[in-house]
Design an enzyme around this catalytic site. Sequence first.
Site, PDB file in Angstrom:
ATOM      1  N   GLU A 112       0.952  -1.237  -0.034  1.00  0.00           N
ATOM      2  CA  GLU A 112      -0.061  -0.216   0.136  1.00  0.00           C
ATOM      3  C   GLU A 112       0.821   1.124  -0.109  1.00  0.00           C
ATOM      4  O   GLU A 112       0.559   2.108   0.860  1.00  0.00           O
ATOM      5  CB  GLU A 112      -0.791   0.071   1.184  1.00  0.00           C
ATOM      6  CG  GLU A 112      -1.916  -1.251   0.979  1.00  0.00           C
ATOM      7  CD  GLU A 112      -3.070  -1.146   2.192  1.00  0.00           C
ATOM      8  OE1 GLU A 112      -2.985  -0.268   3.061  1.00  0.00           O
ATOM      9  OE2 GLU A 112      -4.133  -1.772   2.044  1.00  0.00           O
ATOM     10  N   GLU A 150      -4.103  -8.800   0.214  1.00  0.00           N
ATOM     11  CA  GLU A 150      -4.730  -8.753   1.642  1.00  0.00           C
ATOM     12  C   GLU A 150      -6.171  -8.583   1.521  1.00  0.00           C
ATOM     13  O   GLU A 150      -6.775  -8.063   0.629  1.00  0.00           O
ATOM     14  CB  GLU A 150      -4.467  -7.434   2.235  1.00  0.00           C
ATOM     15  CG  GLU A 150      -3.349  -7.248   3.413  1.00  0.00           C
ATOM     16  CD  GLU A 150      -2.953  -5.883   3.820  1.00  0.00           C
ATOM     17  OE1 GLU A 150      -3.805  -5.475   4.115  1.00  0.00           O
ATOM     18  OE2 GLU A 150      -1.570  -5.599   3.603  1.00  0.00           O
TER      19      GLU A 150
END
Length: 820
Positions: free
Chosen positions: A416, A493
């Site tokens: 991220e 994720e």
Amino acid sequence: MNKNSFLLIVMIAFLVSSEKTIAQDLNFNDAWLFYNDVAEGAEKPDFNDAKWRKLSLPHDWGIEGPFSNNNNARTGGLPSKGTGWYRKHFKMDKNAEGKLVHIEFEGAMYDAYVWVNGNFVGNRPYGYIGFEFEISKHLKFDGSENVVAVRLTPKDLSSRWYPGAGLYRSVWLKVNNPVHVEQWGAYITTPTVSKKLGVIQNETTIVNSTNLDAKVKVTQEYFSPDGKLAAKIDDEITVKANSKEVSGTWVNVKNPEIWDTENPNIYKAVTTVSKNGKVIDTYNSTFGFRSISFTTEGFFLNGKKVRFNGVCLHHDNGALGAAVYRRADERKLQIMKSMGVNAVRTSHNPPSREFLELCDELGLMVLDEAFDVWKEQKVENGYNVFFEEWAERDIKDMVKRDRNHPSVIMWSTGNEIHEQHNKKNGWKVAKMLHEYCKEIDPTRPTTLGMNNFEAPYKMNFAAQSDIAGINYKPTKYGYIHETYPQLALYGSETSSCTSSRGVYHLPIEKYQKHESNHVTSYDLVGPPWAYPPDVEFHFQEQNPNIMGEFIWTGFDYLGEPTPYGGRDNSTNGYWNADWPSRSSYFGAVDLCGFPKDRFYLYQSHWTTKPMIHLLPHWNWKGMEGEEIPVYCYTNVDEAELFVNGKSMGKRVKGKDFTELKVDFLRYEPKIFNSKYRLSWNVPYEPGTIKVVGYKDGKVVNEKTINTAGKPYQVKLSVDRKEIDADGTDLAYVTIRVEDKNGNLCPNADNLVKFSVKGEGNLIAVDNGDQTSLTSFQAPQRKAFSGMCLAILKSSKTSGKIELTAKSKSLKTDKIIVKTN
Ligand code: GAL
């Protein structure tokens, strides 16, 4: 340091001194002195450290606490910050003079500065990376004392989770001949893998730090899992003065035993370097024969399509903090395997050496991740501060250290990363890191985890890595696959569902937070990007080209107590608004390693051996006659629920659905009908609930929960009755508060006091309660949902350890663990 380096050092020492070993401490973990503050002049050899604390490594001062609202709850409410000094006094054998001596740290948290006898020998900021410094010229070999001093300065606001603080991994003193195999110097790959033939390619880098060219023979011997010699090859090379040279060899192995997740076959390589007929170095490595291929149709291990039933794991081991104990990692991975896990993402940093060795041995595939942040910061003092200067070195060292592990299948350059939507430069950094990985290991693909949609795909960012990892976008799998058909995809994720073990809030509600600071175990609460596991199962099934998922997370971890303290995980600053919440609720397993209900939901989807699980507990005094939702997680065809012997009806998997309230980004319906859980609403009456599982019409399993009576006894059980007497092995003791009939008292919170005798000690306690502020080192713990944990560590003398657990007005229990 590779697995067998200790042996290697002993051997080298033996070879060069023939009778005596050269160094007193080869594994350099014992006899350190520690001081937890600024210490002016502590790098100097004659500094007075007489009053410093004596300890052995691994050591994490953060986990020693105390918990405090003055520490960031986001990093566990623990003091993993400040200055820590370590000093060690040692003597070198005379015979080691003229050799090359390195000190190797497998990881130091963080910003390590190292001095030997007052001379600065090096600095390494990133806490998760291993490093070594050559120290030969600063050492004394005349029998007088040498001092190594290490200063660490982990900073507040440097991480989004608990990083730990200290020399939390092993330290080694390496004594080498001036001509030797470089650190992480043997690079072994298996370019051909079939049942009939395996080819081993070995590129071993030899360093020559003398002023003369060295002509050496490099012998590679390969041993199969049963210890038999499988192949051998010699090479002769000349290593120029003060330089390095690679010895490259290829050799065939007939009928190799292939590494896969069911049969994790590991081969051993022994590299011997000799000069003029004399052995001058030996270097041990391990590797495996396996092939991997990633396509837009899926992932293939040894030619077979395999989906990732993966978990993300942070590096801490709960009550032990960041300190690396092999057994703690082994237990963690065994628990994950029993849930049906076949892959692990080391979120978001390079793991310990032990962790990867265990993944090799247990047959778990690994996504080895380098960074959580590049140049654009997430928290004030994050890795962004070091990126410019260190990223190339750090990521290359990660790949170099880990590239022989058959378990490692992908290199992840980041998670991220904020650069994912930086139009101008984001893709350039992604490309650069991808190329660094490829330079050191072209055999594995690169990847990264992206949470942003759709910028990274549109802006050429996703395409810079070989494989695109998608965080929390199950509803977009189909779209991304169709719109960017060249990308191989997986869920890097997923879910981020939260819960507290054994806690059930009724009626079932999808709340944001609960006044108890706990989260219900009906498995549907999470932050705005989160959704129940069932949703991911559904979208994975709808999109067979997606290579699988890595759930957030397998285990609870220290820090990041979402949904308490912070619901936006990019927020900088302190997360103490909901103190005392101080650790994660995301795990399928709690911080102790006790499965939550969600563990069984994954097990029901990821395993085939018949299993059945029932929730909630059956102690609802005061709610007689009221409807209680009862869920069953199973992998069999159908299940029938009985309340006090009365059938509540059968439910069929795939036909009967459970309505779940959901509310997450990019999903409009507020309901998800799950075919992955079976459920009943039954009026509460105390007694027994029992679920019976059927396969092909036949009863195959059952699970019973009784209404527990009053707490009557503590009951202990241990994961292993015999452990090694090596000073680091651990025994995990589970403590249950039970009624007279052996039923778990599901709401018990009795205080349990421990005493230990014999060859070991109690090093940590826990109960999995994310809000407890009791020290992990206290000799007592309250039960949480009826259970707590005690961790025993062996001493270096064999014998037995006896643990006694007492609780006021309850029957005492004790347990004995043998140490060999
Ligand atoms: C993700 C992040 C993880 C963790 C998780 C919690 O966005 O990559 O590190 O913060 O959220 O849901």
